[in-house]
Design an enzyme around this catalytic site. Structure first.
Site, PDB file in Angstrom:
ATOM      1  N   ASN A  65       0.960  -1.252  -0.156  1.00  0.00           N
ATOM      2  CA  ASN A  65       0.149   0.030   0.102  1.00  0.00           C
ATOM      3  C   ASN A  65       1.079   1.226  -0.006  1.00  0.00           C
ATOM      4  OD1 ASN A  65      -1.796   2.062   0.642  1.00  0.00           O
ATOM      5  ND2 ASN A  65      -2.542   1.349   2.696  1.00  0.00           N
ATOM      6  N   LYS A  89       0.144   4.275  -0.211  1.00  0.00           N
ATOM      7  CA  LYS A  89      -0.394   5.247   0.477  1.00  0.00           C
ATOM      8  C   LYS A  89      -0.209   6.675  -0.699  1.00  0.00           C
ATOM      9  CE  LYS A  89      -0.265   3.350   4.759  1.00  0.00           C
ATOM     10  NZ  LYS A  89      -0.142   3.463   6.204  1.00  0.00           N
ATOM     11  N   HIS A 117      -9.642   1.117   4.953  1.00  0.00           N
ATOM     12  CA  HIS A 117      -8.109   1.503   5.850  1.00  0.00           C
ATOM     13  C   HIS A 117      -8.429   2.470   6.800  1.00  0.00           C
ATOM     14  CE1 HIS A 117      -4.284   2.622   6.364  1.00  0.00           C
ATOM     15  NE2 HIS A 117      -3.563   1.500   5.835  1.00  0.00           N
ATOM     16  N   GLU A 128      -6.798   4.924   7.787  1.00  0.00           N
ATOM     17  CA  GLU A 128      -6.665   6.276   7.363  1.00  0.00           C
ATOM     18  C   GLU A 128      -8.010   6.884   6.627  1.00  0.00           C
ATOM     19  OE1 GLU A 128      -3.104   5.661   5.391  1.00  0.00           O
ATOM     20  OE2 GLU A 128      -1.987   5.180   7.202  1.00  0.00           O
ATOM     21  N   GLU A 167      -5.012  -4.588  10.548  1.00  0.00           N
ATOM     22  CA  GLU A 167      -4.072  -3.442  10.838  1.00  0.00           C
ATOM     23  C   GLU A 167      -4.532  -2.804  12.114  1.00  0.00           C
ATOM     24  OE1 GLU A 167      -2.522  -2.536   6.554  1.00  0.00           O
ATOM     25  OE2 GLU A 167      -3.850  -0.999   7.303  1.00  0.00           O
ATOM     26  N   GLY A 206       2.720   2.949  10.850  1.00  0.00           N
ATOM     27  CA  GLY A 206       3.462   3.790  10.691  1.00  0.00           C
ATOM     28  C   GLY A 206       4.182   4.330  11.651  1.00  0.00           C
ATOM     29  N   SER A 253       3.628  -1.717  10.198  1.00  0.00           N
ATOM     30  CA  SER A 253       5.112  -1.520  10.749  1.00  0.00           C
ATOM     31  C   SER A 253       5.864  -3.100  10.334  1.00  0.00           C
ATOM     32  CB  SER A 253       5.508  -1.056  12.218  1.00  0.00           C
ATOM     33  OG  SER A 253       5.066   0.282  12.177  1.00  0.00           O
TER      34      SER A 253
END
Ligand code: 13P
Length: 254
Positions: A8, A10, A93, A95, A165, A171, A210
């Site tokens: 991904n 992003k 996701h 985000e 996730e 991140g 991560s």
């Protein structure tokens, strides 16, 4: 069981950087039983299909709109993705949930739109840090799954890929331990079984958060961890290619 490594990207890369990364990934095949996907930003999807199509790498989008077409400025419909040769799409996701207000109900509609046009949804779920610390992480993930997917039939759910996730690991450099990942993946599979019966046993469940070459072997060793959805490490060709090899070796020795 299938093993998948999906990158991904992003909102990263310009055109030249995207081409270089795609070419490096394509050149590193064949992938010996690991399904490799890349999910670049929308402007590079066509280019991605041209660079890696037919080289054992599938291309995924990072988002889609639930409607096929219409007056939705700035949005992208599933038929458009399909017409480019895009085969899959990340939905839900964290985000998208956090910064763009997506709810499980909205995500469920996107999953249905993808299945209607025969793109594979990569459905993301996972708890926030406070939820894990408060001990509600299993309830949170169960609610996400059931709210987004309960309108679908078992045959439809069988066509999904699910990504776990944990938001606190995305991140941040923190990752779930192999035990935490396997425990949650087994829980997700049990919840999927409630929705899809035995078909749940063949649904790939990917770990994301991560995941790097130095911690991936332990994470991928989990019986219900069928690969990874990779953020930061998918932007560096050597790291992404290393993760594909680690997944292959982990599943070969399993
Ligand atoms: P990182 O690997 O950068 O933590 O991102 C994970 C992720 O969000 C993949 O979708």
């Amino acid at each position: 069981m299938r093993t998948i490594i999906a990158g991904n990207w992003k909102m990263h890369k310009d055109r030249t950087e995207a081409e270089n990364l795609l070419d490096a990934i394509a050149a590193s095949g064949p992938f010996d039983g690991v399904e490799v996907l890349v999910a670049p930003p929308f402007p590079f999807l066509d280019l991605a299909v041209r660079h890696v199509g037919g080289k054992g790498v599938r291309v995924a989008a990072q988002n889609c709109h639930e409607a096929g077409q219409g007056a939705f400025t700035g949005e992208v419909g599933v038929p458009m993705l399909r017409s480019l040769g895009v085969g899959a799409c990340i939905v839900g996701h964290s985000e998208r949930r956090q910064y763009f207000g997506e709810t499980d109900v909205m995500v469920g509609r996107k999953v249905a739109a993808l299945l209607k046009d025969e793109l594979q949804p990569i459905y993301c779920c996972g708890e926030q840090r406070a939820e894990r610390e408060g001990g509600t992480h299993f309830d949170v993930v169960a609610t996400q799954l059931h709210t987004a997917l309960s309108g679908l039939g078992p045959k439809e759910i069988a066509r999904l890929v699910v990504a776990y996730e944990p938001v606190w690991a995305i991140g941040t450099g923190l990752n779930a331990t192999p035990e935490q990942a396997q425990e949650m993946h087994a829980f997700i599979r049990a919840e999927l079984r409630k929705l899809a019966g035995d078909a749940a046993d063949a649904i790939p469940i990917l770990y994301g958060g991560s995941c790097k070459p130095d911690n991936a072997a332990g994470l991928f060793a989990g019986a219900d961890v069928n690969g990874g959805l990779i953020g930061g490490a998918s932007l560096v060709a050597d790291q992404f290619i290393a993760l594909v090899r680690i997944a292959r070796d982990a599943k070969r020795t399993a």
